[in-house]
Scaffold this motif. Sequence first.
Motif, PDB file in Angstrom:
ATOM      1  N   TYR A   7    -130.391  68.529 -61.473  1.00 55.59           N
ATOM      2  CA  TYR A   7    -131.079  67.241 -61.428  1.00 55.59           C
ATOM      3  C   TYR A   7    -130.512  66.298 -62.490  1.00 55.59           C
ATOM      4  CZ  TYR A   7    -134.584  63.678 -62.196  1.00 55.59           C
ATOM      5  OH  TYR A   7    -135.201  62.467 -62.374  1.00 55.59           O
ATOM      6  N   LEU A   8    -130.378  66.790 -63.729  1.00 47.97           N
ATOM      7  CA  LEU A   8    -129.875  65.945 -64.806  1.00 47.97           C
ATOM      8  C   LEU A   8    -128.439  65.496 -64.549  1.00 47.97           C
ATOM      9  CD1 LEU A   8    -131.432  67.655 -67.939  1.00 47.97           C
ATOM     10  CD2 LEU A   8    -132.039  65.433 -66.930  1.00 47.97           C
ATOM     11  N   PHE A   9    -127.620  66.375 -63.990  1.00 52.54           N
ATOM     12  CA  PHE A   9    -126.255  65.999 -63.649  1.00 52.54           C
ATOM     13  C   PHE A   9    -126.260  64.867 -62.625  1.00 52.54           C
ATOM     14  CE2 PHE A   9    -122.540  66.270 -60.903  1.00 52.54           C
ATOM     15  CZ  PHE A   9    -121.526  66.123 -61.840  1.00 52.54           C
ATOM     16  N   ILE A  10    -127.063  65.018 -61.580  1.00 52.79           N
ATOM     17  CA  ILE A  10    -127.103  64.018 -60.508  1.00 52.79           C
ATOM     18  C   ILE A  10    -127.653  62.684 -61.013  1.00 52.79           C
ATOM     19  CG2 ILE A  10    -128.211  63.430 -58.301  1.00 52.79           C
ATOM     20  CD1 ILE A  10    -127.981  66.447 -57.597  1.00 52.79           C
ATOM     21  N   ILE A  11    -128.762  62.700 -61.749  1.00 58.82           N
ATOM     22  CA  ILE A  11    -129.369  61.449 -62.205  1.00 58.82           C
ATOM     23  C   ILE A  11    -128.468  60.732 -63.203  1.00 58.82           C
ATOM     24  CG2 ILE A  11    -130.784  62.366 -64.106  1.00 58.82           C
ATOM     25  CD1 ILE A  11    -132.012  59.749 -61.614  1.00 58.82           C
ATOM     26  N   ASN A  12    -127.757  61.483 -64.036  1.00 55.40           N
ATOM     27  CA  ASN A  12    -126.835  60.852 -64.979  1.00 55.40           C
ATOM     28  C   ASN A  12    -125.600  60.310 -64.283  1.00 55.40           C
ATOM     29  OD1 ASN A  12    -127.723  60.959 -67.922  1.00 55.40           O
ATOM     30  ND2 ASN A  12    -128.335  62.951 -67.113  1.00 55.40           N
ATOM     31  N   TYR A  13    -125.132  61.006 -63.273  1.00 55.87           N
ATOM     32  CA  TYR A  13    -124.022  60.494 -62.464  1.00 55.87           C
ATOM     33  C   TYR A  13    -124.430  59.194 -61.776  1.00 55.87           C
ATOM     34  CZ  TYR A  13    -120.425  60.122 -58.903  1.00 55.87           C
ATOM     35  OH  TYR A  13    -119.410  59.657 -58.107  1.00 55.87           O
ATOM     36  N   LEU A  14    -125.651  59.170 -61.214  1.00 61.28           N
ATOM     37  CA  LEU A  14    -126.154  57.963 -60.564  1.00 61.28           C
ATOM     38  C   LEU A  14    -126.296  56.818 -61.560  1.00 61.28           C
ATOM     39  CD1 LEU A  14    -128.886  59.376 -58.155  1.00 61.28           C
ATOM     40  CD2 LEU A  14    -126.739  58.282 -57.516  1.00 61.28           C
ATOM     41  N   ALA A  15    -126.816  57.107 -62.732  1.00 60.32           N
ATOM     42  CA  ALA A  15    -126.987  56.070 -63.749  1.00 60.32           C
ATOM     43  C   ALA A  15    -125.632  55.488 -64.152  1.00 60.32           C
ATOM     44  CB  ALA A  15    -127.710  56.638 -64.970  1.00 60.32           C
TER      45      ALA A  15
END
Length: 87
Positions: A7-15
């Motif tokens: 989740y953190l990888f995906i949300i940081n990639y999106l950000a």
Amino acid sequence: MKFLFLYLFIINYLAFSMFAYDKEQALKNRRRVAEKNLLTLCFFGGTLGAWIAMKKLRHKISKDAFKVKFYAILAIQVAVFFILFKR
């Protein structure tokens, strides 16, 4: 725990991607991403990706009102992290 890291990888990639997209739009004088949307990504865990984008792309670094909100979100997240993982 594995899902948290995913989740953190995906949300940081999106950000990071949204900040990069907003910077690109700014350079082209086109429609921008609303600051509330960028801050929402930060609030839900994308602060690291956003911070990297801000530093690497030099985006949103001169907007004091944005930075105050960004760092307030970061402070809340750090506090929550230490409260949850104090054990």
